[in-house]
Write a protein that holds these residues in place. Sequence first.
Motif, PDB file in Angstrom:
ATOM      1  N   MET A  63      83.673  39.246  62.138  1.00 48.67           N
ATOM      2  CA  MET A  63      82.309  38.516  61.352  1.00 48.67           C
ATOM      3  C   MET A  63      82.204  37.027  61.553  1.00 48.67           C
ATOM      4  O   MET A  63      83.211  36.353  61.680  1.00 48.67           O
ATOM      5  N   ASP A  64      81.103  36.708  61.404  1.00 47.24           N
ATOM      6  CA  ASP A  64      80.837  35.047  61.143  1.00 47.24           C
ATOM      7  C   ASP A  64      80.996  34.898  59.665  1.00 47.24           C
ATOM      8  O   ASP A  64      80.595  35.333  58.616  1.00 47.24           O
ATOM      9  N   LEU A  65      81.749  33.877  59.255  1.00 45.81           N
ATOM     10  CA  LEU A  65      82.188  33.460  58.300  1.00 45.81           C
ATOM     11  C   LEU A  65      81.313  31.964  57.793  1.00 45.81           C
ATOM     12  O   LEU A  65      81.394  31.222  58.733  1.00 45.81           O
ATOM     13  N   ILE A  66      80.851  32.050  56.587  1.00 51.77           N
ATOM     14  CA  ILE A  66      80.064  30.843  56.153  1.00 51.77           C
ATOM     15  C   ILE A  66      80.452  30.636  54.669  1.00 51.77           C
ATOM     16  O   ILE A  66      80.333  31.415  53.805  1.00 51.77           O
ATOM     17  N   GLY A  67      80.997  29.317  54.400  1.00 54.42           N
ATOM     18  CA  GLY A  67      81.089  29.031  53.015  1.00 54.42           C
ATOM     19  C   GLY A  67      80.870  27.576  52.692  1.00 54.42           C
ATOM     20  O   GLY A  67      80.650  26.871  53.440  1.00 54.42           O
ATOM     21  N   PHE A 103      74.446  26.658  66.124  1.00 51.67           N
ATOM     22  CA  PHE A 103      75.817  26.864  66.390  1.00 51.67           C
ATOM     23  C   PHE A 103      75.903  28.248  66.896  1.00 51.67           C
ATOM     24  O   PHE A 103      76.640  28.395  68.016  1.00 51.67           O
ATOM     25  N   LEU A 104      75.531  29.226  66.081  1.00 53.78           N
ATOM     26  CA  LEU A 104      75.701  30.771  66.488  1.00 53.78           C
ATOM     27  C   LEU A 104      75.181  31.245  67.740  1.00 53.78           C
ATOM     28  O   LEU A 104      75.689  32.120  68.403  1.00 53.78           O
ATOM     29  N   ALA A 105      74.183  30.447  68.298  1.00 55.20           N
ATOM     30  CA  ALA A 105      73.412  30.701  69.540  1.00 55.20           C
ATOM     31  C   ALA A 105      74.497  30.552  70.443  1.00 55.20           C
ATOM     32  O   ALA A 105      74.379  31.149  71.531  1.00 55.20           O
ATOM     33  N   GLU A 106      75.556  29.848  70.489  1.00 56.53           N
ATOM     34  CA  GLU A 106      76.610  29.725  71.552  1.00 56.53           C
ATOM     35  C   GLU A 106      77.815  30.689  71.339  1.00 56.53           C
ATOM     36  O   GLU A 106      78.719  30.356  72.040  1.00 56.53           O
ATOM     37  N   VAL A 107      77.760  31.461  70.031  1.00 58.02           N
ATOM     38  CA  VAL A 107      78.910  32.075  69.921  1.00 58.02           C
ATOM     39  C   VAL A 107      78.593  33.666  70.328  1.00 58.02           C
ATOM     40  O   VAL A 107      77.536  34.311  69.473  1.00 58.02           O
ATOM     41  N   PRO A 108      79.126  34.263  71.359  1.00 52.69           N
ATOM     42  CA  PRO A 108      78.673  35.696  71.605  1.00 52.69           C
ATOM     43  C   PRO A 108      79.019  36.385  70.501  1.00 52.69           C
ATOM     44  O   PRO A 108      80.075  36.342  69.831  1.00 52.69           O
ATOM     45  N   LEU A 109      78.018  37.462  70.390  1.00 55.34           N
ATOM     46  CA  LEU A 109      78.221  38.532  69.503  1.00 55.34           C
ATOM     47  C   LEU A 109      79.497  39.482  69.454  1.00 55.34           C
ATOM     48  O   LEU A 109      79.898  39.980  68.590  1.00 55.34           O
ATOM     49  N   ALA A 110      79.676  39.723  70.798  1.00 52.47           N
ATOM     50  CA  ALA A 110      80.560  40.665  71.025  1.00 52.47           C
ATOM     51  C   ALA A 110      82.221  40.197  71.038  1.00 52.47           C
ATOM     52  O   ALA A 110      82.492  38.793  71.093  1.00 52.47           O
TER      53      ALA A 110
END
Length: 265
Positions: free
Chosen positions: A79-83, A258-265
């Motif tokens: 998962m993507d963590l956001i804090g 930022f997340l646009a460059e982080v692959p979902l898989a």
Amino acid sequence: MIPEVNARRFGYGLRPALAIHCSLAHSGAWRRVGEALADDLTIRAFDLPMHGKSGDWDGQRNIHDVATDMALSLLEAPMDLIGHSFGATVAMRIAIERPELVRSLTMIEPVYFAAAAQDDPEGMAEYNEQNEAFEAALAEGDRETAARLFNRVWGDGTKWDQIPAPTRAYMVDRIDFIPASSPFLGGDSAGLLAPGMFDRAVMPALLIEGSASPKAAHAINDSLMRRLPNARRVVVEGAGHMVPITHPGEVAGAISDFLAEVPLA
């Protein structure tokens, strides 16, 4: 055992994310950021112990350990963590201790004072002075003054007497959470500053801060940028420590880019 965990969801996007709020707030603090990211993320946000509708802390275990275990109970890897603030330190800890569960790490002004104290003690001088006044108020049993002093440094700039009475009472009721957090935030109780620990957090990481935030927040991000293997940094102009509340659009935009460059898989 962990306290009962209350959580809510924001958004309906393909990317599952876990969001962890700051001290003296609750999971609803993510509403506006979550709404701005609704097309891309499904955010699960939970209430920390003693906060919102989650269970109370029993006063026995290290409270950062408890909060971390609560977060882990909700993780569906990866998962993507956001804090934010305290919540960002929980996300950071999971990224180091359980990197296989974390696709990406976004930290908004993590209050990991231990790192900055080690790397830049002079940059922490102002914080140390402010903290002495806070601790003195607590030692005198003046919880409201302690909450007011804490809010003056780490709040959104609203004067104490202009904050709605129920919100002030909520903060005063939970002010003991702040000193309870010190063993980890200031003392590195989990040992994350040991050699090689940060090297484990190889996932993409984003650090966000406000340009008008306390000096300690900048010193901490300086330290974490040196330690994290794969990090970038965004400064939101004119914002302070409560940047997810005061500037949700800018925060959401930075996370989206930022997340646009982080692959979902």
